[in-house]
Design an enzyme around this catalytic site. Structure first.
Site, short mmCIF file in Angstrom:
data_model
loop_
_atom_site.label_atom_id
_atom_site.label_comp_id
_atom_site.label_asym_id
_atom_site.label_seq_id
_atom_site.Cartn_x
_atom_site.Cartn_y
_atom_site.Cartn_z
N THR A 212 55.12 16.38 30.01
CA THR A 212 55.69 15.64 31.14
C THR A 212 56.61 14.57 30.56
O THR A 212 56.50 14.23 29.40
CB THR A 212 54.54 14.95 31.91
N ARG A 240 49.33 25.77 41.25
CA ARG A 240 48.71 24.54 40.76
C ARG A 240 49.74 23.40 40.73
O ARG A 240 50.85 23.56 40.27
CB ARG A 240 48.14 24.77 39.36
N GLY A 242 50.01 19.36 39.44
CA GLY A 242 49.32 18.35 38.64
C GLY A 242 49.46 16.98 39.25
O GLY A 242 49.67 16.82 40.45
N THR A 263 51.08 10.90 31.39
CA THR A 263 51.29 12.26 30.90
C THR A 263 49.95 12.73 30.33
O THR A 263 49.09 11.92 30.00
CB THR A 263 52.37 12.30 29.78
N GLY A 264 49.82 14.04 30.19
CA GLY A 264 48.54 14.57 29.71
C GLY A 264 47.83 15.32 30.82
O GLY A 264 48.48 15.81 31.76
N GLY A 266 46.63 16.30 33.94
CA GLY A 266 46.91 15.79 35.27
C GLY A 266 45.69 15.66 36.15
O GLY A 266 45.58 14.74 36.96
N1 GLY Z 1 50.51 15.68 33.58
C1 GLY Z 1 51.17 16.86 33.92
C2 GLY Z 1 50.32 17.86 34.56
O1 GLY Z 1 49.11 17.87 34.35
O2 GLY Z 1 50.84 18.67 35.29
#
Ligand code: GLY
Length: 364
Positions: A212, A240, A242, A263-264, A266
């Site tokens: 991200t 899906r 996030g 970020t990471g 979600g």
């Molecule tokens: N942080 C981005 C996601 O999980 O989609």
């Protein structure tokens, strides 16, 4: 019929009314010393965009313009596999994107989820914010909305991303009809993911990619805004979404309290309302780093509880088996970048220039 835009006077009156509304006394904004210098903070891959936008911010660029221009650099980069063009697809090989933006002075936000064929979902999120009465558009409706506003249909699946997706599909099971190449190419090819260079094996095994880009910006005038955009979890179940397009999860901004994004993984940011919580803790007077660490401790506790149902959420030592990075910016221009683990970088831009700094890790 177009809706009349609120003028500055009515915005100020509305802000005054909100500040004195009954029941809000407990969340009275912290007093942050204002500084008259633009500041940006975000994920490591925001650095090239920040380098471009910092001089413009010094000349008075609006923070929402800055945040969106920063993330657009990576949205359009076919070599970054975490965002936009070149992002890793879902399990069917389709690239779907999520993005959101938020504007402090008007406390408004817009987002798009699972949008397809659109190079700049960040700009479409802004259109949702500025040209509709809604906050979120998803799926086919979001893609149609983008076309209506002149965003051309673009094939976002690059040959490189297709190759990685096919290798993932081939490696899913030894009991299906797909075979992995007998002699994998030892090309030493590296794939760019959120500012890191990874081998194919790292892309497919070590990391479950949730790349991200986030950017929060504070303008010369002291106004805040932010933007987050992503191709989401690699090889996700189609549909899906996030945290990135979820206001309060992947980003949040309040003119009086601060701005934050993540970020990471979600799902962990959604379950903790991570960005909202960062900003609310800053409203209560916490420094950005303390606020971020407090949220990561909450995320850790939630993962430990979640492991009762989903054991793979935690490692053998009981700590989360995933990572989450948070980027925080106070109205006074103080920044922090925190993560659950590691020695990763984040991007900062201010009067000392645009640079990488190391994230503070909660669990080392
Ligand atoms: N942080 C981005 C996601 O999980 O989609």
């Amino acid at each position: 019929m177009s809706r009349p835009r609120p003028d500055r006077r009515s915005l100020l009156l509305a802000a005054g009314a909100a500040a004195t509304a009954p029941g809000l006394a407990a969340s009275a904004p912290a007093v942050h010393a204002r500084r008259r210098r633009p500041v940006m903070v975000g994920s490591a891959n925001a650095l090239p965009g920040m380098q471009e936008q910092l001089p413009r911010m010094m000349d008075g660029l609006e923070p929402l313009d800055a945040a969106i221009e920063v993330v657009k650099v990576v949205e359009a980069d076919p070599n970054d596999m975490s965002v936009g063009l070149g992002g890793l697809p879902d399990e069917d090989g389709v690239v779907t994107l999520d993005a959101a933006c938020m504007h402090g002075p008007t406390h408004n936000a817009g987002s798009v989820g699972a949008i397809q064929g659109t190079l700049h979902p960040s700009e479409v999120a802004r259109l949702v914010m500025e040209r509709t009465d809604h906050c979120m558009l998803v799926g086919e409706g979001a893609s149609r909305f983008a076309r209506e506003y002149g965003h051309p249909e673009v094939d976002l699946l690059t040959p490189q991303a297709r190759e990685v997706w096919l290798r993932w599909k081939e490696g899913m099971s030894e009991r299906d009809d797909r075979l992995q190449p007998a002699k994998p190419k030892k090309s030493g090819q590296l794939y760019r993911y959120m500012g890191e260079e990874l081998t194919l094996e790292q892309l497919l095994t070590t990391h479950r990619i949730t790349g991200t880009i986030h950017c929060s910006a504070l303008s010369l005038k002291g106004e805040l805004a932010c933007c987050t955009t992503t191709s989401g979890l690699s090889f996700k179940i189609p549909g899906r979404i996030g945290d990135s397009p979820v206001i309060g999860a992947g980003l949040y901004c309040d003119q009086e309290a601060g701005s934050a994004g993540g970020t990471g993984r979600g799902e962990s940011a959604i379950l903790s309302c991570a960005s909202f919580l960062c900003v609310e803790l800053m409203r209560g007077g916490m420094a950005p780093k303390d606020a971020g660490m407090t949220v990561l401790r909450r995320v850790t506790e939630q993962a430990q509880r979640g492991a009762a149902w989903q054991p793979e959420l935690v490692r053998e030592d009981g700590l989360p088996a995933f990572n989450l990075q948070l980027y925080l910016l106070s109205p006074g221009g103080e920044v922090a970048g925190v993560e659950l683990y590691g020695t990763h970088a984040f991007a900062v831009a201010d009067e000392d220039g645009a640079r990488h700094e190391q994230l503070d890790a909660l669990h080392g």
